[in-house]
Design a protein around this motif. Structure first.
Motif, PDB file in Angstrom:
ATOM      1  N   ASN A 245       0.825  -1.199   0.000  1.00 29.33           N
ATOM      2  CA  ASN A 245       0.000   0.000   0.000  1.00 29.33           C
ATOM      3  C   ASN A 245       0.871   1.264   0.000  1.00 29.33           C
ATOM      4  N   LYS A 248      -0.510   4.134   2.972  1.00 28.40           N
ATOM      5  CA  LYS A 248      -0.923   3.503   4.219  1.00 28.40           C
ATOM      6  C   LYS A 248      -1.497   4.530   5.187  1.00 28.40           C
ATOM      7  N   TRP A 490      -7.485  -0.300   2.539  1.00 30.39           N
ATOM      8  CA  TRP A 490      -6.079  -0.290   2.934  1.00 30.39           C
ATOM      9  C   TRP A 490      -5.436  -1.677   2.892  1.00 30.39           C
TER      10      TRP A 490
END
Length: 552
Positions: A245, A248, A490
């Motif tokens: 990711n 984040k 996420w």
């Protein structure tokens, strides 16, 4: 029908570690009838003149002739095969290559398939598929059991969806079914093997966490796309493989994410739900009047609600028939939000359970009827942060043995032939795809109370899915289908989920299918190709594939 002794003979295990995760396509013997021989009519005419001296030649009556039994043939494959549908051309190609298992004692009437002298005893086909999960076979419908996965005939929808299907939604069941067989002249098939009664078949779809505030509300309201855009998803694919990711959020560990791309076919995702006989959902936050709601499109505060306008879209796009509400965000707008939720759902005549102005109301089941069957749905919660209903407190009922027993008892007393139990359960922590010790204990309460199937929610990730032998039936437990619209982008596992699709004959579950999807812009559920990018979520669910049954 499925029996414990038969499962033992087929080598089906009954236990494995708690993280075992299962998906089983379950089909069963279906009741039907077979026409018997027609009796020959009597013959003879009264004479109108004196009899002649020549004796009349006696009339020879026709001998009773056995009626050829014709029946549809299910196309089946192994449980873990990611394949979701099959075309008639694919069937023909498999037959040409001698890769299609055909049952002995059955003549294939349609389609025109190459037939070899080799055949397999119909009662042994399930075992053959267990040994080779990618194998495809034809099987009389009454022999399709938990060892097999039924492949619908490919239709015009994306990924071959919406074609003829013996155990699909009403529209698919109504289509002419193109794979037909007949009992061979010298064969003596058990009538139960060939029996199929479409009038007793029905299906139910279920979706996971549904609270379309945050990013869904941002797209629908702030950007003006509307709620029909949120719930009108089509298909998607991924831009490359999962990556770490790059954005984040604070307080979240670095995780893999996927980058979904919209590939069109708008409306295909909600069609899975709307076409089904019954569609139910886990709704997790208050429903407010339109003029008393504003979107939490920043996502910073974990206080959620949705407007009544969204319920209109549920009915129009998803065809939802009932919702279960025992969730940890239900008191985010206080008692006023609880009152509003109940009032709006009642005005829309949508059955609901798991929320009330007191415990007595919260334990009341929701009821649905289909194919002569009455279904009761009950729900409880064990996640903190929400008002716990009691004798004079509005909120959600807690998962306690007493509450479980009482709610299921009420459902049976209300005439429910089938009881669906719907817990929001963490078992002590969020974001896990196995059953924790507390959940295993709670599951014993559900079993003891008489829950037929358990469709949970709340962990925000898909799985586990367990199928447990109950003698002549199977009990399903899906801890969570994942997020359907909850705005968590996420982590790959919170981006992806499955639509649970169960098929029943009467009260008996005979098939289970999973339709993988991903959230686009954390707002719009869109179907994935099960043999393509959908493999990620399906294979996570299949971690326990070596044992079709798991008893915690």
């Amino acid at each position: 029908m499925i029996g414990t002794e038969r499962l033992r003979r087929l080598g089906v295990a009954n236990s494995l570690p708690v993280r075992g995760i299962l998906v089983v396509t379950v089909l069963a013997m279906l009741a039907g009838c077979v026409s018997g021989p027609t009796a020959a009519p009597s013959s003879g005419v009264a004479p109108t003149s004196p009899p002649s001296t020549v004796s009349p030649t006696p009339t020879v009556l026709p001998s009773p002739t056995a009626v050829a039994i014709e029946f549809p043939l299910a196309v089946v494959t192994g449980l873990t095969n990611l394949k979701g549908t099959i075309s008639l051309d694919e069937l023909a190609a498999l037959a040409d290559q001698n890769k299609l298992l055909m049952p002995c004692g059955v003549d294939i009437l349609a389609p025109n398939l190459k037939r070899t002298d080799a055949c397999v005893d119909a009662g042994k086909i399930q075992a053959a598929l267990k040994g080779n999960q990618r194998q495809v076979a034809l099987l009389p419908p009454g022999l399709v059991e938990t060892e097999t996965k039924v492949l619908p005939i490919a239709g015009d929808g994306p990924y071959g969806l919406f074609g003829p299907d013996l155990f699909g939604d009403p529209e698919s069941r109504a289509l002419p079914y193109p794979v037909q067989g007949r009992e061979s002249v010298a064969a003596t098939l058990d009538p139960a093997w060939t029996a199929y009664d479409a009038s007793k078949v029905w299906n139910m779809t279920s979706i996971g966490s549904l609270c379309a505030d945050r990013w869904a509300a941002h797209q629908a309201v702030t950007l003006g796309k509307g709620w029909d855009w949120v719930f009108g998803g089509g298909t998607a694919k991924y831009k490359g493989k999962p990556i770490l990711n790059p954005n984040k959020p604070p307080g979240v560990s670095l995780e893999l994410v996927v980058r979904p791309v919209d590939t069109g076919n708008a409306g295909a995702t909600p069609a899975i739900l709307k076409r089904s006989d019954i569609a139910i959902a886990d709704h997790e936050c208050p429903i407010m009047p339109n003029n008393k709601w504003s979107p939490n499109d920043s996502g910073s505060a974990l206080v959620f609600a949705v407007p009544e306008a969204e319920v209109d879209s549920w009915e129009k796009m998803l065809g939802l028939d009932a919702v279960y509400l025992a969730a940890n965000h239900m008191s985010d707008r206080g008692v006023a939000g609880i009152r509003s939720t109940i009032k709006i759902l009642d005005e829309h005549k949508m059955p609901h359970t798991g929320l009330g102005l007191n415990l007595d109301e919260g334990l009341e089941p929701a009821y649905l009827e289909v194919a002569g069957i009455k279904i009761g749905i009950v729900a409880w919660n064990d996640v903190g942060g929400v008002a716990r209903a009691d004798a004079d407190t509005a909120g959600v009922p807690w998962i306690t043995k007493a509450n479980v027993d009482e709610a299921v008892k009420r459902a049976r007393a209300g005439g429910a032939d089938l009881v669906i139990c719907s817990p929001q359960w963490w078992g002590g922590r969020e974001y896990h795809d196995g059953l924790l010790k507390t959940q295993v204990t709670q599951l014993t309460w559900f079993d003891g109370a008489g829950c037929d199937h358990v469709i949970g929610a709340g962990t925000h990730v898909a799985g586990p899915l367990l199928l447990r032998d109950r003698g002549d039936d199977v009990s399903l437990v899906l801890a969570s289908p994942g997020n359907y619209a909850f705005g968590q982008d996420w982590w790959q596992q919170t981006q992806e989920g499955v639509i649970l699709d169960q098929t029943f004959v009467g009260t008996r579950m005979v098939n289970v299918r999973l339709h993988p999807y991903v959230m686009i812009l954390a707002a719009r559920p869109s179907l994935l190709d099960p043999e393509g990018d959908g493999h990620y979520v399906l294979e996570r669910i299949w971690q326990g594939k070596d044992s079709p049954y798991y008893e915690p």
